[in-house]
Design an enzyme around this catalytic site. Sequence first.
Site, PDB file in Angstrom:
ATOM      1  N   CYS A   2       0.477   6.636  10.614  1.00 62.66           N
ATOM      2  CA  CYS A   2      -0.984   6.588  10.698  1.00 62.66           C
ATOM      3  C   CYS A   2      -1.526   7.043   9.354  1.00 62.66           C
ATOM      4  CB  CYS A   2      -1.488   7.509  11.809  1.00 62.66           C
ATOM      5  SG  CYS A   2      -3.296   7.599  11.938  1.00 62.66           S
ATOM      6  N   GLU A 111      -3.623  -0.014  11.045  1.00 67.68           N
ATOM      7  CA  GLU A 111      -2.214  -0.226  10.741  1.00 67.68           C
ATOM      8  C   GLU A 111      -2.074  -1.564  10.032  1.00 67.68           C
ATOM      9  OE1 GLU A 111       0.556   0.820   9.618  1.00 67.68           O
ATOM     10  OE2 GLU A 111       0.604   2.220  11.319  1.00 67.68           O
TER      11      GLU A 111
END
Length: 254
Positions: A2, A111
Amino acid sequence: MCGRFALTATPNELLELFGLLKVEDFPARFNVAPTQPILVIIASERREPGSNLPERNALLVRWGFMPGWVKDPRSFPLLINARAETAVDKAAFRAAMRHRRILVPASGFYEWRRPPKGTRGSSQAYWVRPRRGRLIAFAGLMETWSPADGSEIDTATILTTGANEALSHIHNRMPVVIQPEDFSRWLDCRTQEPRDVADLLSPAPADYFEAIPVSDKVNSVANTGPEIQEEVAAEPAPTEKGSGADINAQMSLF
């Protein structure tokens, strides 16, 4: 992993979800990046008189974990994520897993699906958000680092785990999400040892998130508006060079 996330909830939404007595006003943040201040929730040692709310406080910390024993931060990597499976065994995170577990409020995260070696194609960014649109909490760890001048800097990292089947075609890691019914147990470092909360460090259910393809505007920290979450047509999945065969289902990013 992340590496970018967003927090666009209102202060009142944070108060309600986390059972806080107060939180300072803050603007919506659509592109939170490493080294920037992030809002985290910690367990408090004191309860306000007459209150039946959980003992929790909100504070700002730097995103980028720094163990207390580091002497020169310039020679130490920026630890924005920690693998949940091994954090308790790593020198950098061991003490924080036992004593300084936190929650990181978020509205979702970004992402990238990147073409592996031997394939053709472009990177594709995704805005990954909960399907029900609610505020969520990532599992995190905190450490206070003291430089030579005697000041103190609160730092944090976000725990990650293996991606679920819905997101694994984008990346093989995802943030650990702590559900509201487990907030107290995760934050309770006085009676809950790391082994007691290990069951919370699993991927979110496959239907929990949805991944929206977005433009590469999110790549730049200078882009901070809601337009970076606008849906675009996704780039074609990577194919083997010279064959045109689609290998998206088989690729491994790490």
